[in-house]
Design a protein around this motif. Structure first.
Motif, mmCIF file in Angstrom:
data_model
loop_
_atom_site.group_PDB
_atom_site.id
_atom_site.type_symbol
_atom_site.label_atom_id
_atom_site.label_comp_id
_atom_site.label_asym_id
_atom_site.label_seq_id
_atom_site.Cartn_x
_atom_site.Cartn_y
_atom_site.Cartn_z
ATOM 1 N N PHE A 26 -11.687 -30.840 41.796
ATOM 2 C CA PHE A 26 -12.112 -30.081 40.716
ATOM 3 C C PHE A 26 -12.129 -28.748 41.228
ATOM 4 O O PHE A 26 -12.175 -28.447 42.613
ATOM 5 N N PHE A 27 -11.934 -27.575 40.296
ATOM 6 C CA PHE A 27 -11.970 -26.344 40.593
ATOM 7 C C PHE A 27 -12.725 -25.277 39.927
ATOM 8 O O PHE A 27 -12.907 -25.590 38.767
ATOM 9 N N GLN A 28 -13.441 -24.415 40.630
ATOM 10 C CA GLN A 28 -14.675 -23.652 39.897
ATOM 11 C C GLN A 28 -14.066 -22.178 40.261
ATOM 12 O O GLN A 28 -13.754 -21.684 41.269
ATOM 13 N N PRO A 29 -13.947 -21.185 39.384
ATOM 14 C CA PRO A 29 -13.471 -19.962 39.198
ATOM 15 C C PRO A 29 -14.435 -19.337 39.974
ATOM 16 O O PRO A 29 -15.621 -19.168 39.971
ATOM 17 N N MET A 30 -13.790 -18.364 40.757
ATOM 18 C CA MET A 30 -14.391 -17.088 41.275
ATOM 19 C C MET A 30 -13.945 -15.746 40.540
ATOM 20 O O MET A 30 -12.642 -15.435 40.643
ATOM 21 N N ILE A 31 -14.882 -15.022 39.969
ATOM 22 C CA ILE A 31 -14.623 -14.016 39.106
ATOM 23 C C ILE A 31 -14.754 -12.618 39.894
ATOM 24 O O ILE A 31 -15.917 -12.465 40.416
#
Length: 242
Positions: A26-31
């Motif tokens: 899974f991938f979680q965005p870094m903003i």
């Protein structure tokens, strides 16, 4: 504590998951907090559900059974399988222990993609030789990889990492993020870390952002990047890109 009679079965299950490509990413965005642009996706491994083990259980069992490096490298390989689908210049952040980060196997696996990577160093065991770690990461940095220190603010070890490894990114532990609203000490420590990062050329990223108040405070304190459920849940890459 792993019972002796179960250890061989657990080790075999871990090996099978690695060998049969059962690991899901899974991938979680870094903003970037100022622009709200996604500048990276952190790869988070998900494991076969039928075991009932959590992600922490898998890695803890693998370490205890002597197959920790195998599991780490398999998880990283699974994440790298998606890198061609992540539009440049968005980076891919991968997690690795210091013990695996110095191995030839890790270098061979990630070097072809180094310019697209953020290498997040996790801390599950003390680092016995910082110079070896610095030397092991040097060539990857030369190839364009950025180094991040994870869970800063959760314990003393992370501050030692910052001083000895000179990371490109300093990631604030979610426990610090979630205390900002009610703790002047948490705000003071965050401000000090931002000042340190600005002086040394590093970037501060906050983890565990779950409320608009936390996001506002982080922006006011000058934190550069952020992650958390408010900004994006972990999901399959296709869902993130759409």
């Amino acid at each position: 504590m792993i019972r002796a009679e179960r250890s061989s079965d657990m080790a075999a299950r871990i090996r099978r998951a690695c060998d049969d490509d059962e690991l899901e990413t899974f991938f979680q965005p870094m903003i970037e907090l100022e622009s709200s642009d996604c500048i990276a996706y952190e790869a988070l491994t998900r494991f076969p559900a039928e075991t009932g083990w959590t992600t922490t259980d898998w890695f803890a069992a693998a370490t205890a059974l002597g197959v920790g490096p195998m599991l780490e490298l398999a998880a990283i390989a699974a994440a790298l399988g998606h890198i061609a689908d992540i539009p440049a210049p968005t980076a891919l952040a991968i997690n690795v222990s210091p013990q695996v980060a110095v191995t030839d196997e890790f270098f061979a696996l990630v070097a072809p993609f180094a310019s697209r990577l953020i290498i997040e160093l996790t801390e599950h065991a003390p680092v016995s030789d910082y110079q070896a770690l610095v030397d092991g990461l040097c060539e990857l940095r030369r190839l364009g990889a950025r180094i991040a220190i994870d869970d800063v603010g959760a314990g003393f070890a992370s501050f030692r990492h910052i001083l000895l490894l000179s990371p490109d990114i300093v990631k604030l532990d979610l426990s610090l993020t979630q205390r900002l609203e009610d703790s002047s000490s948490a705000r003071a420590l965050t401000a000090a870390l931002v000042d340190f990062a600005d002086t040394t050329g590093a970037v501060i990223a906050a983890e565990g952002i779950e409320s608009e108040i936390e996001l506002t405070l982080l922006r006011e304190l000058g934190v550069h990047h952020g992650q958390g459920y408010l900004l994006g849940h972990p999901a399959h890459l296709e869902a993130q890109l759409n």
